[in-house]
Design an enzyme around this catalytic site. Structure first.
Site, short mmCIF file in Angstrom:
data_model
loop_
_atom_site.label_atom_id
_atom_site.label_comp_id
_atom_site.label_asym_id
_atom_site.label_seq_id
_atom_site.Cartn_x
_atom_site.Cartn_y
_atom_site.Cartn_z
N GLU A 73 0.87 -1.18 -0.11
CA GLU A 73 0.02 0.03 -0.05
C GLU A 73 0.79 1.25 0.00
OE1 GLU A 73 -4.01 -0.52 2.66
OE2 GLU A 73 -2.15 -1.27 3.55
N TYR A 96 -15.28 26.45 -0.78
CA TYR A 96 -15.23 24.97 -0.96
C TYR A 96 -14.35 24.59 -2.04
CZ TYR A 96 -19.07 25.87 -4.16
OH TYR A 96 -19.64 26.48 -5.50
N GLU A 126 -8.41 6.33 9.88
CA GLU A 126 -8.86 7.14 11.02
C GLU A 126 -8.15 8.10 11.04
OE1 GLU A 126 -10.05 2.65 11.71
OE2 GLU A 126 -8.50 3.59 10.93
N LYS A 167 -11.93 4.01 1.25
CA LYS A 167 -11.04 3.00 0.89
C LYS A 167 -11.44 1.89 0.24
CE LYS A 167 -6.47 1.31 2.63
NZ LYS A 167 -5.65 0.97 3.60
#
Length: 119
Positions: A21, A53, A73, A98
């Site tokens: 990863e 934004y 997290e 993910k």
């Protein structure tokens, strides 16, 4: 509290606990719901009295593309703190997707959703 939502921000990052990863990276998708009072901006039709934004989107993508972390997290927390730096934003909900997580069974998505506020 009023809400401004950005959905489906996509960026490539190198987050995860496995070496593959970190080395190869993968696409992360981020949804944001920013809580703020938009009445002053609406009354005066003034961008400076709300959250831009477009700038928030660029900053969030930079966080995803930035320093790798093990956990989504942690990534969600970093994104939340980035959004709360904007003066008018009182609350932020961050959902990090993910979809290519290294899971050995069929699945559609993995998400972590957090809510943070100034209070």
């Amino acid at each position: 509290m009023d809400r401004v939502a950005l959905r489906g921000l996509k960026a490539r990052g190198h987050h995860g606990v496995f070496p593959k990863e970190r080395a190869e990276g993968q696409t992360f998708i981020v949804d944001l719901v920013l809580g703020l009072d938009i009445r002053p901006a609406a009354a005066d039709d003034d961008l400076t009295k709300t959250v831009h934004y477009g700038i928030v989107a660029e900053e969030v993508v930079a966080v995803v593309q930035g320093e790798p972390v093990n956990l989504i997290e942690t990534l969600a927390e970093r994104i939340a703190q980035t959004c709360l730096k904007h003066e008018g934003v009182q609350e932020i909900e961050v959902c990090v997707h993910k979809p290519d997580a290294p899971i050995t069974v069929p699945f559609d998505d993995v998400t972590v959703t957090i809510t943070r506020s100034r209070v």
